[in-house]
Scaffold this active site. Structure first.
Site, PDB file in Angstrom:
ATOM      1  N   THR A  56       2.377   0.754  11.659  1.00 21.84           N
ATOM      2  CA  THR A  56       1.383  -0.084  10.877  1.00 21.84           C
ATOM      3  C   THR A  56       1.940  -1.002   9.885  1.00 21.84           C
ATOM      4  O   THR A  56       1.542  -2.262  10.217  1.00 21.84           O
ATOM      5  CB  THR A  56       0.417   0.975  10.055  1.00 21.84           C
ATOM      6  OG1 THR A  56      -0.194   1.862  10.915  1.00 21.84           O
ATOM      7  CG2 THR A  56      -0.712  -0.353   9.538  1.00 21.84           C
ATOM      8  N   LYS A  87       8.994   1.835 -13.627  1.00 22.12           N
ATOM      9  CA  LYS A  87       8.979   1.702 -15.134  1.00 22.12           C
ATOM     10  C   LYS A  87       7.757   1.940 -15.783  1.00 22.12           C
ATOM     11  O   LYS A  87       7.749   1.593 -17.157  1.00 22.12           O
ATOM     12  CB  LYS A  87       9.584   0.156 -15.399  1.00 22.12           C
ATOM     13  CG  LYS A  87      10.919   0.011 -14.706  1.00 22.12           C
ATOM     14  CD  LYS A  87      11.474  -1.417 -14.822  1.00 22.12           C
ATOM     15  CE  LYS A  87      12.554  -1.777 -14.201  1.00 22.12           C
ATOM     16  NZ  LYS A  87      12.841  -3.281 -14.285  1.00 22.12           N
ATOM     17  N   ARG A 107      -1.433   0.164   1.821  1.00 26.78           N
ATOM     18  CA  ARG A 107      -1.335   1.637   2.448  1.00 26.78           C
ATOM     19  C   ARG A 107      -1.150   2.487   1.071  1.00 26.78           C
ATOM     20  O   ARG A 107      -0.382   2.120   0.282  1.00 26.78           O
ATOM     21  CB  ARG A 107      -0.638   1.832   3.309  1.00 26.78           C
ATOM     22  CG  ARG A 107      -0.547   3.447   3.801  1.00 26.78           C
ATOM     23  CD  ARG A 107       0.215   3.996   4.942  1.00 26.78           C
ATOM     24  NE  ARG A 107      -0.812   3.534   5.972  1.00 26.78           N
ATOM     25  CZ  ARG A 107      -0.483   3.944   7.230  1.00 26.78           C
ATOM     26  NH1 ARG A 107       0.468   4.709   7.421  1.00 26.78           N
ATOM     27  NH2 ARG A 107      -1.023   3.651   8.208  1.00 26.78           N
ATOM     28  N   HIS A 115      -8.992   3.952   7.877  1.00 20.50           N
ATOM     29  CA  HIS A 115      -7.738   2.986   8.274  1.00 20.50           C
ATOM     30  C   HIS A 115      -8.507   2.070   9.447  1.00 20.50           C
ATOM     31  O   HIS A 115      -8.515   2.092  10.816  1.00 20.50           O
ATOM     32  CB  HIS A 115      -7.120   3.978   9.025  1.00 20.50           C
ATOM     33  CG  HIS A 115      -5.576   3.650   9.697  1.00 20.50           C
ATOM     34  ND1 HIS A 115      -5.235   2.099   9.588  1.00 20.50           N
ATOM     35  CD2 HIS A 115      -4.457   4.252  10.127  1.00 20.50           C
ATOM     36  CE1 HIS A 115      -4.038   1.951   9.808  1.00 20.50           C
ATOM     37  NE2 HIS A 115      -3.651   3.198  10.151  1.00 20.50           N
TER      38      HIS A 115
HETATM   39  C1  NCD Z   1      -2.027   6.789  11.236  1.00 19.95           C
HETATM   40  C2  NCD Z   1      -2.160   6.823   9.794  1.00 19.95           C
HETATM   41  O1  NCD Z   1      -1.003   6.755   9.408  1.00 19.95           O
HETATM   42  O2  NCD Z   1      -3.132   7.060   9.492  1.00 19.95           O
HETATM   43  N1  NCD Z   1      -1.109   6.135  11.978  1.00 19.95           N
HETATM   44  C3  NCD Z   1      -0.724   5.034  12.252  1.00 19.95           C
HETATM   45  O3  NCD Z   1      -1.383   4.283  11.537  1.00 19.95           O
HETATM   46  N2  NCD Z   1      -0.104   4.480  12.955  1.00 19.95           N
HETATM   47  C4  NCD Z   1      -2.160   8.354  11.953  1.00 19.95           C
HETATM   48  C5  NCD Z   1      -1.344   9.464  11.367  1.00 19.95           C
HETATM   49  O4  NCD Z   1      -0.571   9.229  10.441  1.00 19.95           O
HETATM   50  O5  NCD Z   1      -1.826  10.466  11.804  1.00 19.95           O
END
Ligand code: NCD
Length: 315
Positions: free
Chosen positions: A60, A87, A109, A137
């Site tokens: 990602t 910090k 993320r 996601h």
């Molecule tokens: C997913 C995630 O991180 O949510 N993977 C990803 O984005 N390629 C699915 C996962 O980690 O299982």
């Protein structure tokens, strides 16, 4: 028409069919560019994108970075470990600092559900959720939808079975929202310890605890990774036990349709949720999903930062 301009992409819950279709059309244009071998399409020249990944990611984060690079944006990868967060700076102050540098989009993320929404409420740039805890996601679900549409020619009316660790999966939630909006017949299946009936009911989809029953007549199987890092211990007795009950391999595919499509968001645990015999077999589009992820993210960055529609995507 500028359906998505300036809009944050926090999830697919509430996204309209029109919005999803726009992203899928734009992604198809982006794919034609990527396939042509031309690595620069300067649609985001003069724009800047910051990647803020507070959780591990390979495909990602790499895919968002590559997407922004293909479109000629300036890209900065913010490193939480090397930042002022360690910090004692608050998350909000970090966001304000990053924003003060004049960024157009923040790709985020975070292990905490709702972090992208919080960021959206704090600062002006477009926020793209690249995965928040077990919540959503959206770009993963969009690339799954894209892949289904590309292989099957439609999404409407298809039986799509999502298998595995549903409770811990942001991929499952975003997929359910997107698939339902696009008219698919969505089924969830997994062990009782990883699939709460209340969740399936709240999502408004059919659920099963028996894999063969769920796979009957399936057009698409989306296999989830067992998220060991989000689970406590004891959701199933052993890896071997899980594989024998819920692992997808060539034998288990027999109840599905002959031309069933296999998807997996990656990273895969081979021999746990998926058999080595089908990872890259004729039913699998797992590699193509990675390429489609790049194209979908190019589309999302373009449509949210610049606006317009797929017709603006020309060389
Ligand atoms: C997913 C995630 O991180 O949510 N993977 C990803 O984005 N390629 C699915 C996962 O980690 O299982």
């Amino acid at each position: 028409m500028s359906l998505l301009q300036g809009k944050s992409l926090l999830g697919l819950q509430g996204a309209t069919r029109e919005e999803i279709e726009l992203i899928l059309r734009a992604a198809a244009r982006m794919k034609a560019v990527v396939n042509s071998g031309n690595k620069k399409l300067p649609l985001l020249r003069g724009k800047s994108v910051v990647n803020m990944f507070f959780e591990p990611s390979t495909r990602t984060s790499g895919s968002f970075e590559m997407a922004a690079n293909y479109l000629d944006a300036s890209v900065v990868n913010f490193m939480p470990r090397g930042s002022s967060l360690v910090k004692g700076e608050s998350f909000r102050d970090t966001l304000l600092t990053v924003t003060a540098m004049g960024v157009d989009a923040i790709v985020m993320r975070h292990k905490q559900e709702g972090s992208p929404l919080f960021a959206h409420q704090c600062v002006d740039p477009v926020i793209i959720n690249a995965g928040d805890g077990a919540h959503e996601h959206p770009t993963q679900a969009l690339l799954d939808l894209y892949t289904i549409q590309e292989v099957k020619g439609r999404i409407d009316g298809l039986k799509v079975v999502i298998v595995g660790d549903i409770d811990h999966s942001r991929v499952a939630r975003s997929n359910v929202y997107g698939l339902k909006t696009m008219g698919a017949d969505v089924h969830l299946v997994g062990p009782r310890t990883l699939l709460q009936p209340e969740l399936a009911a709240a999502l408004g989809v059919t659920f099963h605890y028996d894999l063969d029953e769920a796979l009957e007549g399936a057009d698409v199987i989306n296999i989830l990774r067992i998220q060991k890092e989000r689970q406590g211990a004891g959701f199933f007795p052993s890896d071997g036990e899980y594989y024998s009950q819920f692992g997808i391999n060539a034998v288990r595919l027999q109840t599905a349709k002959k031309d069933v499509l296999i998807l997996h968001p990656g990273p895969m645990n081979r021999g746990l949720e998926i058999g080595t015999d089908i990872c890259y077999g004729s039913h699998s589009s797992i590699q193509e999903q990675v390429k489609n992820g790049l194209c979908v993210r190019m589309a999302v960055l373009y449509l949210t930062i610049i606006g317009g529609d797929e017709n603006g995507i020309t060389r």
